[in-house]
Motif scaffolding. Structure first.
Motif, PDB file in Angstrom:
ATOM      1  N   PHE A 131       0.831  -1.082   0.089  1.00 29.84           N
ATOM      2  CA  PHE A 131      -0.244  -0.238  -0.132  1.00 29.84           C
ATOM      3  C   PHE A 131       0.685   1.693   0.519  1.00 29.84           C
ATOM      4  O   PHE A 131       0.407   2.305  -0.607  1.00 29.84           O
ATOM      5  CB  PHE A 131      -0.837   0.186   0.740  1.00 29.84           C
ATOM      6  CG  PHE A 131      -2.459  -1.011   1.424  1.00 29.84           C
ATOM      7  CD1 PHE A 131      -3.186  -1.271   0.129  1.00 29.84           C
ATOM      8  CD2 PHE A 131      -1.777  -2.338   1.850  1.00 29.84           C
ATOM      9  CE1 PHE A 131      -4.080  -1.914  -0.155  1.00 29.84           C
ATOM     10  CE2 PHE A 131      -2.974  -2.673   1.863  1.00 29.84           C
ATOM     11  CZ  PHE A 131      -4.123  -2.716   0.838  1.00 29.84           C
ATOM     12  N   ALA A 132       1.527   1.163   0.753  1.00 29.01           N
ATOM     13  CA  ALA A 132       2.617   2.598   0.784  1.00 29.01           C
ATOM     14  C   ALA A 132       3.362   2.775  -0.545  1.00 29.01           C
ATOM     15  O   ALA A 132       3.501   3.919  -0.242  1.00 29.01           O
ATOM     16  CB  ALA A 132       4.020   2.212   1.949  1.00 29.01           C
ATOM     17  N   LEU A 133       3.864   1.305  -1.073  1.00 27.29           N
ATOM     18  CA  LEU A 133       4.794   1.748  -2.753  1.00 27.29           C
ATOM     19  C   LEU A 133       4.105   2.066  -3.508  1.00 27.29           C
ATOM     20  O   LEU A 133       3.806   2.655  -4.975  1.00 27.29           O
ATOM     21  CB  LEU A 133       5.578   0.627  -2.746  1.00 27.29           C
ATOM     22  CG  LEU A 133       6.969   0.200  -2.095  1.00 27.29           C
ATOM     23  CD1 LEU A 133       7.673  -0.929  -2.328  1.00 27.29           C
ATOM     24  CD2 LEU A 133       7.683   1.213  -1.999  1.00 27.29           C
ATOM     25  N   ARG A 134       2.558   1.521  -3.500  1.00 29.35           N
ATOM     26  CA  ARG A 134       1.499   1.804  -4.322  1.00 29.35           C
ATOM     27  C   ARG A 134       0.314   2.817  -4.681  1.00 29.35           C
ATOM     28  O   ARG A 134      -0.894   3.347  -5.390  1.00 29.35           O
ATOM     29  CB  ARG A 134       0.163   0.293  -4.699  1.00 29.35           C
ATOM     30  CG  ARG A 134       1.300  -0.773  -5.239  1.00 29.35           C
ATOM     31  CD  ARG A 134       1.372  -0.792  -6.640  1.00 29.35           C
ATOM     32  NE  ARG A 134       0.568  -1.098  -7.351  1.00 29.35           N
ATOM     33  CZ  ARG A 134      -0.583  -1.771  -7.824  1.00 29.35           C
ATOM     34  NH1 ARG A 134      -0.150  -2.931  -7.278  1.00 29.35           N
ATOM     35  NH2 ARG A 134      -1.280  -1.747  -8.724  1.00 29.35           N
ATOM     36  N   SER A 135       0.629   3.875  -3.254  1.00 25.26           N
ATOM     37  CA  SER A 135       0.043   4.939  -3.009  1.00 25.26           C
ATOM     38  C   SER A 135       0.716   6.014  -2.753  1.00 25.26           C
ATOM     39  O   SER A 135       1.612   6.049  -3.123  1.00 25.26           O
ATOM     40  CB  SER A 135      -1.152   4.793  -1.977  1.00 25.26           C
ATOM     41  OG  SER A 135      -0.744   4.742  -1.020  1.00 25.26           O
ATOM     42  N   GLN A 136      -0.650   7.369  -2.864  1.00 26.72           N
ATOM     43  CA  GLN A 136       0.945   8.152  -2.634  1.00 26.72           C
ATOM     44  C   GLN A 136       0.616   8.773  -0.862  1.00 26.72           C
ATOM     45  O   GLN A 136       0.685   9.668  -0.732  1.00 26.72           O
ATOM     46  CB  GLN A 136       0.586  10.668  -3.308  1.00 26.72           C
ATOM     47  CG  GLN A 136       1.318   9.228  -5.029  1.00 26.72           C
ATOM     48  CD  GLN A 136       2.706   9.456  -5.368  1.00 26.72           C
ATOM     49  OE1 GLN A 136       3.596  10.246  -3.927  1.00 26.72           O
ATOM     50  NE2 GLN A 136       3.095   8.354  -5.478  1.00 26.72           N
ATOM     51  N   ALA A 137      -0.343   7.683  -0.368  1.00 26.05           N
ATOM     52  CA  ALA A 137      -0.100   8.066   1.185  1.00 26.05           C
ATOM     53  C   ALA A 137       0.785   8.923   1.958  1.00 26.05           C
ATOM     54  O   ALA A 137       1.828   8.147   1.643  1.00 26.05           O
ATOM     55  CB  ALA A 137      -0.760   6.924   1.877  1.00 26.05           C
ATOM     56  N   ALA A 172      12.610  -0.768  -4.575  1.00 29.16           N
ATOM     57  CA  ALA A 172      12.536  -1.824  -3.033  1.00 29.16           C
ATOM     58  C   ALA A 172      10.905  -2.681  -3.335  1.00 29.16           C
ATOM     59  O   ALA A 172       9.916  -2.131  -3.563  1.00 29.16           O
ATOM     60  CB  ALA A 172      12.456  -0.708  -1.436  1.00 29.16           C
ATOM     61  N   SER A 173      10.788  -4.017  -2.925  1.00 30.42           N
ATOM     62  CA  SER A 173       9.716  -4.903  -2.600  1.00 30.42           C
ATOM     63  C   SER A 173       9.169  -4.500  -1.950  1.00 30.42           C
ATOM     64  O   SER A 173       9.669  -3.556  -0.829  1.00 30.42           O
ATOM     65  CB  SER A 173      10.967  -6.349  -2.262  1.00 30.42           C
ATOM     66  OG  SER A 173      11.312  -6.654  -1.115  1.00 30.42           O
ATOM     67  N   ALA A 174       7.763  -5.211  -1.222  1.00 30.56           N
ATOM     68  CA  ALA A 174       6.871  -4.715  -0.798  1.00 30.56           C
ATOM     69  C   ALA A 174       6.968  -4.745   0.346  1.00 30.56           C
ATOM     70  O   ALA A 174       7.257  -4.290   2.006  1.00 30.56           O
ATOM     71  CB  ALA A 174       5.183  -5.131  -1.106  1.00 30.56           C
ATOM     72  N   LYS A 175       8.118  -6.520   0.352  1.00 27.66           N
ATOM     73  CA  LYS A 175       8.635  -6.724   2.057  1.00 27.66           C
ATOM     74  C   LYS A 175      10.043  -5.679   2.604  1.00 27.66           C
ATOM     75  O   LYS A 175       9.469  -4.990   3.914  1.00 27.66           O
ATOM     76  CB  LYS A 175       8.887  -7.579   1.926  1.00 27.66           C
ATOM     77  CG  LYS A 175       9.565  -8.661   2.866  1.00 27.66           C
ATOM     78  CD  LYS A 175       9.095  -8.901   3.845  1.00 27.66           C
ATOM     79  CE  LYS A 175       9.038  -9.795   5.292  1.00 27.66           C
ATOM     80  NZ  LYS A 175       9.573  -8.987   5.774  1.00 27.66           N
ATOM     81  N   GLU A 176      10.319  -5.179   1.455  1.00 32.38           N
ATOM     82  CA  GLU A 176      11.646  -4.270   2.076  1.00 32.38           C
ATOM     83  C   GLU A 176      10.581  -3.059   2.901  1.00 32.38           C
ATOM     84  O   GLU A 176      11.269  -2.284   3.939  1.00 32.38           O
ATOM     85  CB  GLU A 176      12.024  -3.829   0.775  1.00 32.38           C
ATOM     86  CG  GLU A 176      13.328  -5.386   0.927  1.00 32.38           C
ATOM     87  CD  GLU A 176      13.884  -4.377  -0.740  1.00 32.38           C
ATOM     88  OE1 GLU A 176      15.373  -5.294  -0.617  1.00 32.38           O
ATOM     89  OE2 GLU A 176      13.506  -4.396  -1.831  1.00 32.38           O
ATOM     90  N   ALA A 177       9.874  -2.637   2.152  1.00 30.57           N
ATOM     91  CA  ALA A 177       9.160  -1.071   2.394  1.00 30.57           C
ATOM     92  C   ALA A 177       8.389  -1.706   3.967  1.00 30.57           C
ATOM     93  O   ALA A 177       9.037  -0.548   4.548  1.00 30.57           O
ATOM     94  CB  ALA A 177       8.143  -0.843   1.436  1.00 30.57           C
ATOM     95  N   ALA A 178       8.086  -2.509   4.318  1.00 30.01           N
ATOM     96  CA  ALA A 178       7.348  -2.927   4.983  1.00 30.01           C
ATOM     97  C   ALA A 178       7.467  -3.127   6.424  1.00 30.01           C
ATOM     98  O   ALA A 178       8.271  -2.603   7.278  1.00 30.01           O
ATOM     99  CB  ALA A 178       5.893  -4.567   4.898  1.00 30.01           C
TER     100      ALA A 178
END
Length: 194
Positions: A131-137, A172-178
């Motif tokens: 969600f963090a990478l796929r949005s501008q939130a 980065a991957s979603a896991k790295e961002a998490a």
């Protein structure tokens, strides 16, 4: 008054004095625009506690089985919860989460995906990173520092926004961002535990 506001008021009247809730950093949550609040998960009471301490209305994912009970399902929808199938990549839940953010609303996530029975921080799933990478939130880390014991102080700390730009630029991957988001939650716990 809608069901969300009504439920929030009642729950706040009960929980604030019962757990002597202290809120820190509420001003870090932007008043407008899409926001993701990411919190550690130590109790079933975490969603209502984040809900009553956040300055904004929050949409939470809840396990799909809860929505199979007709009355409970309707109630959950009324208080901004939506179903997610656990253990699967639930595309409907992912789409619903992104739509909430597209609508400039606030999404509440528990990156660990399940409660920590020991109270220690667990490893995050990739969902929060997705969600963090796929949005501008704006990503706001949140630490709930317990324990949940009657009339003992419970702290809810909202941290400064997590900078996601370098994750996006480095692909980065979603896991790295998490993992990065969890690191910020961990820092909040360390700083405010005393």
């Amino acid at each position: 008054m809608n069901l969300y506001k009504f439920a929030r008021t009642i729950v706040a009247i009960i929980l604030f004095p019962f757990y002597r809730i202290k809120v820190i950093g509420k001003e870090n949550v932007p008043k407008q625009g899409p926001v993701i609040i990411c919190s550690n998960h130590i109790s079933n009471l975490d969603p209502p506690v984040v809900g009553i301490t956040s300055p904004r209305d929050i949409y939470f994912m809840a396990k799909g089985e809860l929505f199979e009970k007709p009355i409970l399902g309707k109630l959950l929808l009324g208080i901004h919860a939506f179903p997610v199938k656990r253990g699967l990549s639930d595309r409907n839940a992912l789409r619903k989460g992104l739509k909430i953010l597209d609508n400039q609303e606030t999404l509440g996530l528990f990156p660990e995906g399940t409660r920590s029975k020991s109270g220690e921080l667990g490893k995050p799933l990739a969902g929060a990173g997705f969600f963090a990478l796929r949005s501008q939130a704006v990503i706001i880390p949140c630490a709930i520092i317990g324990p949940y014991k009657p009339f003992k102080r419970l702290k809810v700390v909202y941290g400064s926004p997590v900078d996601m730009e370098h994750y996006r630029q480095s692909k980065a991957s979603a896991k790295e961002a998490a993992d990065g988001i969890m690191e910020e939650i961990s820092k909040l716990i360390e700083t405010h535990q005393k």
